[in-house]
Motif scaffolding. Sequence first.
Motif, mmCIF file in Angstrom:
data_model
loop_
_atom_site.group_PDB
_atom_site.id
_atom_site.type_symbol
_atom_site.label_atom_id
_atom_site.label_comp_id
_atom_site.label_asym_id
_atom_site.label_seq_id
_atom_site.Cartn_x
_atom_site.Cartn_y
_atom_site.Cartn_z
ATOM 1 N N GLY A 1 44.050 34.602 45.530
ATOM 2 C CA GLY A 1 43.384 35.626 46.336
ATOM 3 C C GLY A 1 42.034 35.243 46.918
ATOM 4 O O GLY A 1 41.662 35.713 47.987
ATOM 5 N N GLU B 1 35.818 35.533 43.068
ATOM 6 C CA GLU B 1 37.014 36.378 42.963
ATOM 7 C C GLU B 1 37.164 37.222 44.222
ATOM 8 O O GLU B 1 36.172 37.532 44.899
ATOM 9 C CB GLU B 1 36.875 37.263 41.703
ATOM 10 C CG GLU B 1 37.984 38.262 41.451
ATOM 11 C CD GLU B 1 39.362 37.654 41.238
ATOM 12 O OE1 GLU B 1 39.801 36.855 42.087
ATOM 13 O OE2 GLU B 1 40.012 38.025 40.241
ATOM 14 N N ASP B 2 38.393 37.578 44.531
ATOM 15 C CA ASP B 2 38.635 38.408 45.718
ATOM 16 C C ASP B 2 38.288 39.870 45.469
ATOM 17 O O ASP B 2 37.604 40.502 46.268
ATOM 18 C CB ASP B 2 40.086 38.270 46.212
ATOM 19 C CG ASP B 2 41.131 38.485 45.114
ATOM 20 O OD1 ASP B 2 40.746 38.695 43.932
ATOM 21 O OD2 ASP B 2 42.336 38.441 45.416
HETATM 22 MG MG MG Z 1 42.795 37.633 42.407
#
Ligand code: MG
Length: 181
Positions: free
Chosen positions: A49, A104-105
């Motif tokens: 992600g 992180e997304d």
């Molecule tokens: Mg993720």
Amino acid sequence: MKKDLPEIIERKLLTEEELKNKVAELGAQITKDYKDVEEDIIVVCLLKGSIIFTADLCREIKLPLKLDFMGVSSYGDGTTSSREVKIVKELDERIHDKHLLIVEDIIDTGRTLKKIKEILQDRGVKSIKICTLLDKPSRREVEVEVDYVGFEIPDEFVVGYGLDFAQNHRALPYIGIVKQG
Ligand code: MG
Ligand code: IMP
């Protein structure tokens, strides 16, 4: 225009321009915060992600850094969390005594980052910080300290700019809300 959006997208939540500006802002803040760090800085991209966010963010951090990737899977092929965090690809770098910036997304329940942070902290790192593009604070189930947040968003399922729905739509340049039902 709405008719240009893929069928599953209700509407755009964040445009390309809003994302670009925020990434530049985060990069500038991180550059400032880490400018006196002498040891290696390792940017840890949580796959899949955050691949696009990481690619853009690391070019806005005006400091020497190393890039590494960790494969984490916490969702099945849908919008409901399977509540299990699995490492599907390990880091390549030795991280002992290094400064880690985890990218992180999105933080949803917080379970993924809490687990990953614990695992990495146990490897004797010098410092560990977290940068997330998106945060859904209303969905939090466990506490996790986050150092940099791009946008707080409502409890909607979103795709694009790396985020997927059943592995699709990651390459959209904007972030869109998925239609319900
Ligand atoms: Mg993720
Ligand atoms: P958490 O462990 O519940 O915080 O889940 C974090 C992970 O769930 C993220 O890294 C995403 O992969 C996924 N996720 C949570 N919300 C969304 C969303 O709205 N769209 C796409 N993926 C999401």
